[in-house]
Scaffold this motif. Structure first.
Motif, PDB file in Angstrom:
ATOM      1  N   GLY A 110       0.730  -1.194  -0.117  1.00  0.00           N
ATOM      2  CA  GLY A 110      -0.103  -0.303   0.343  1.00  0.00           C
ATOM      3  C   GLY A 110       0.903   0.987  -0.361  1.00  0.00           C
ATOM      4  N   VAL A 111       1.715   1.048   0.296  1.00  0.00           N
ATOM      5  CA  VAL A 111       3.470   2.444   0.022  1.00  0.00           C
ATOM      6  C   VAL A 111       3.419   2.872  -1.373  1.00  0.00           C
ATOM      7  N   ARG A 112       3.387   3.181  -2.206  1.00  0.00           N
ATOM      8  CA  ARG A 112       3.962   3.742  -3.532  1.00  0.00           C
ATOM      9  C   ARG A 112       6.224   4.057  -3.207  1.00  0.00           C
ATOM     10  N   VAL A 113       5.919   2.775  -3.815  1.00  0.00           N
ATOM     11  CA  VAL A 113       8.052   3.145  -3.296  1.00  0.00           C
ATOM     12  C   VAL A 113       8.505   3.457  -4.718  1.00  0.00           C
ATOM     13  N   ASP A 114       8.974   4.572  -5.214  1.00  0.00           N
ATOM     14  CA  ASP A 114      10.155   5.405  -6.195  1.00  0.00           C
ATOM     15  C   ASP A 114      11.335   5.105  -5.999  1.00  0.00           C
ATOM     16  N   PRO A 115      11.947   4.072  -6.197  1.00  0.00           N
ATOM     17  CA  PRO A 115      13.281   3.751  -6.224  1.00  0.00           C
ATOM     18  C   PRO A 115      14.182   4.647  -7.362  1.00  0.00           C
ATOM     19  N   PHE A 116      15.214   6.269  -7.577  1.00  0.00           N
ATOM     20  CA  PHE A 116      15.625   6.116  -8.525  1.00  0.00           C
ATOM     21  C   PHE A 116      17.638   6.704  -8.094  1.00  0.00           C
ATOM     22  N   SER A 117      17.664   6.436  -9.138  1.00  0.00           N
ATOM     23  CA  SER A 117      19.533   5.901  -9.316  1.00  0.00           C
ATOM     24  C   SER A 117      20.027   6.977  -8.854  1.00  0.00           C
ATOM     25  N   VAL A 118      21.302   6.880  -7.949  1.00  0.00           N
ATOM     26  CA  VAL A 118      21.753   8.171  -7.073  1.00  0.00           C
ATOM     27  C   VAL A 118      23.529   8.067  -7.415  1.00  0.00           C
ATOM     28  N   PRO A 119      24.413   8.433  -7.612  1.00  0.00           N
ATOM     29  CA  PRO A 119      25.862   8.848  -8.044  1.00  0.00           C
ATOM     30  C   PRO A 119      26.748   8.020  -6.544  1.00  0.00           C
TER      31      PRO A 119
END
Length: 258
Positions: A110-119
């Motif tokens: 029920g929690v929307r998770v948006d993983p995004f790349s980091v350097p």
């Protein structure tokens, strides 16, 4: 109510509780399993009541207690496949393992998770935006520089958790070997106070209500320096109404509640 509690932040171990009502997400597990349990209990959350653990990358200060804690308390784990491979942990060891890819949002109970790349100098490191109950929480720690992607993902968040690892002068004059100084200050290392300030001032908009400065170095920074750099940048951008916390390393930091 949404509650964000840094349980520990820094080279001694990183873990943050993000609770959307009864949906309790632990971001990183860099403390020992016992210490994670103690700090969760101290803020009124029993370890077995966690909904899920999200892991940003495999470094020890973010993953130290992951395997033992997840197995003992039967908590599902979400990581990039490369992160789990770097930890040399088989998926079958966890009660449930859910792989993800940066740039592909998913739902965790029920929690929307948006993983995004980091350097950062890890296998496939990510930051996260978590969203539920109409609240967005952006987390970006362990990154050597703020990319356009990082800035875009953090915009529109109600709470920002951003690394302010070191003061440039303290790092240069400090006791670390030159190679380590280069790694920390490099483009795949950690954000300085000034870099964090620039990122936060650009990302914090009308939706933002609170800023948490995270992952401060015990040797190359102070809470006062980090807070001043970010407050000055926010003021220069005409943004002065945000609550600000500096996450503690050895004790639980008071919660931010939305």
């Amino acid at each position: 109510m949404v509650r964000i509690v840094p349980l520990g932040s820094g080279s001694s171990g990183n873990a943050t509780l993000v609770a959307f009502g009864q949906r309790r997400i632990l971001v990183d597990a860099g403390l020992s399993a016992r210490e994670l349990g103690n700090r969760l209990s101290a803020v009124g959350v029993e370890p077995h009541a966690l909904t899920a653990i999200l892991l940003s990358h495999e470094h020890h200060d973010h993953a130290r207690g992951l395997e033992r804690f997840a197995v003992k308390h039967r908590v599902p784990v979400y990581t990039a496949p490369e992160t789990l491979a770097a930890l040399n942990v088989a998926p079958r060891h966890f009660p449930a393992w859910h792989p993800f890819e940066p740039g592909v949002p998913f739902e965790a109970y029920g929690v929307r998770v948006d993983p995004f790349s980091v350097p950062h100098d890890a296998a496939n490191p990510v930051g996260f935006v978590l969203e539920a109950e109409g609240v967005r929480v952006g987390i970006a720690t362990d990154l050597g520089h703020a990319t356009t992607l990082v800035l875009e993902r953090l915009r529109g968040c109600h709470v920002l958790i951003v690394e302010a690892n070191h003061d440039d002068d303290m790092l240069v004059r400090g006791p670390y070997p030159w190679a380590l100084k280069q790694r920390i200050g490099g483009r795949f290392g950690h954000l300085s106070n000034d870099e964090a300030a620039t990122l936060i001032a650009a990302a914090a908009d009308g939706d933002c209500q609170a800023v948490i400065l995270a992952h401060l170095s015990e040797n190359n920074n102070t809470a006062a320096l980090a807070r001043r750099a970010v407050a000055n940048a926010l003021a220069a951008a005409g943004r002065t109404r945000y609550a600000m916390r500096v996450a503690e390393s050895r004790v639980v930091t008071p919660a931010v509640e939305i």
